[in-house]
Design a protein around this motif. Sequence first.
Motif, short mmCIF file in Angstrom:
data_model
loop_
_atom_site.label_atom_id
_atom_site.label_comp_id
_atom_site.label_asym_id
_atom_site.label_seq_id
_atom_site.Cartn_x
_atom_site.Cartn_y
_atom_site.Cartn_z
N LEU A 199 -8.67 -27.94 10.62
CA LEU A 199 -9.65 -28.28 11.65
C LEU A 199 -8.92 -28.54 12.96
CD1 LEU A 199 -11.92 -30.80 9.71
CD2 LEU A 199 -12.18 -28.34 9.91
N THR A 200 -9.65 -28.67 14.02
CA THR A 200 -9.07 -29.01 15.31
C THR A 200 -8.54 -30.44 15.25
OG1 THR A 200 -10.73 -27.59 16.31
CG2 THR A 200 -9.56 -29.09 17.79
N PHE B 91 -13.17 -25.81 18.90
CA PHE B 91 -13.01 -26.86 17.89
C PHE B 91 -13.81 -26.49 16.66
CE2 PHE B 91 -16.96 -28.44 19.52
CZ PHE B 91 -17.54 -29.14 18.48
N VAL B 92 -13.35 -27.02 15.52
CA VAL B 92 -13.94 -26.77 14.20
C VAL B 92 -14.17 -28.12 13.54
CG1 VAL B 92 -13.54 -25.68 11.95
CG2 VAL B 92 -12.74 -24.56 14.04
N PRO C 45 -15.77 -21.58 14.67
CA PRO C 45 -15.30 -22.24 15.89
C PRO C 45 -16.36 -22.30 17.00
CG PRO C 45 -14.21 -20.13 15.59
CD PRO C 45 -15.04 -20.35 14.39
N PHE C 46 -16.43 -23.47 17.63
CA PHE C 46 -17.24 -23.66 18.83
C PHE C 46 -16.28 -23.55 20.00
CE2 PHE C 46 -20.18 -25.09 15.78
CZ PHE C 46 -21.43 -25.19 16.36
N THR C 47 -16.55 -22.65 20.91
CA THR C 47 -15.65 -22.41 22.04
C THR C 47 -16.10 -23.22 23.26
OG1 THR C 47 -16.91 -20.47 22.72
CG2 THR C 47 -15.02 -20.10 21.27
N ILE C 48 -15.17 -23.42 24.16
CA ILE C 48 -15.43 -24.14 25.41
C ILE C 48 -15.35 -23.13 26.54
CG2 ILE C 48 -14.72 -26.01 26.92
CD1 ILE C 48 -15.61 -26.91 24.08
N GLU C 49 -16.40 -23.07 27.35
CA GLU C 49 -16.40 -22.17 28.50
C GLU C 49 -16.75 -22.96 29.76
OE1 GLU C 49 -19.29 -19.19 27.38
OE2 GLU C 49 -20.94 -20.35 28.23
N SER C 50 -16.47 -22.37 30.91
CA SER C 50 -16.78 -23.03 32.17
C SER C 50 -18.28 -23.03 32.44
CB SER C 50 -16.07 -22.32 33.33
OG SER C 50 -14.68 -22.41 33.16
#
Length: 161
Positions: A58-59, A106-107, A121-126
Amino acid sequence: MTRTITAAALYVGLLAMPLSVGFAQTISTPVDRALRPGDSIEWVPTTPHHLQLGSTGLTSLTDVDKILTVSPAPASDAGGVRTWSGGQAVTATVKGNADMQGVAYFVFTCGGHPVLMKSQPFTIESKSAGQKPRTFRIRTEPSLKWILQEPNGGGEVQVAP
């Protein structure tokens, strides 16, 4: 007689098939799991399921803490794992500078079923100007799944397994 029993079994099976298909969720896509600063995630598990952040596969909690403010936030154990009680609701907000922290995704998982319920996974974007914060609601199912209610009212998708 055997033919009648076989035909009846086939008929019952055909009737039951559309019911099971109706309960299956579509697997989420990366777009479904893209988070922006200001977005919220609400985990609403049912007992015995419970959220777990950190641990092998996991993250890391260090990275999770860079991008999310989580409430309630229990203490981490010595191994860098944070686990909530069974059925406990948890809310996280994506921090305003999450897209600049060097954490691409993050997972998370269920503390009781860590291998079987590991999320995609959940991604982070601007965040673009004018975009409003969204709320992602994630619930569990008895069949060992995390289900995401899409914030735009588009339905539900499966995020784990």
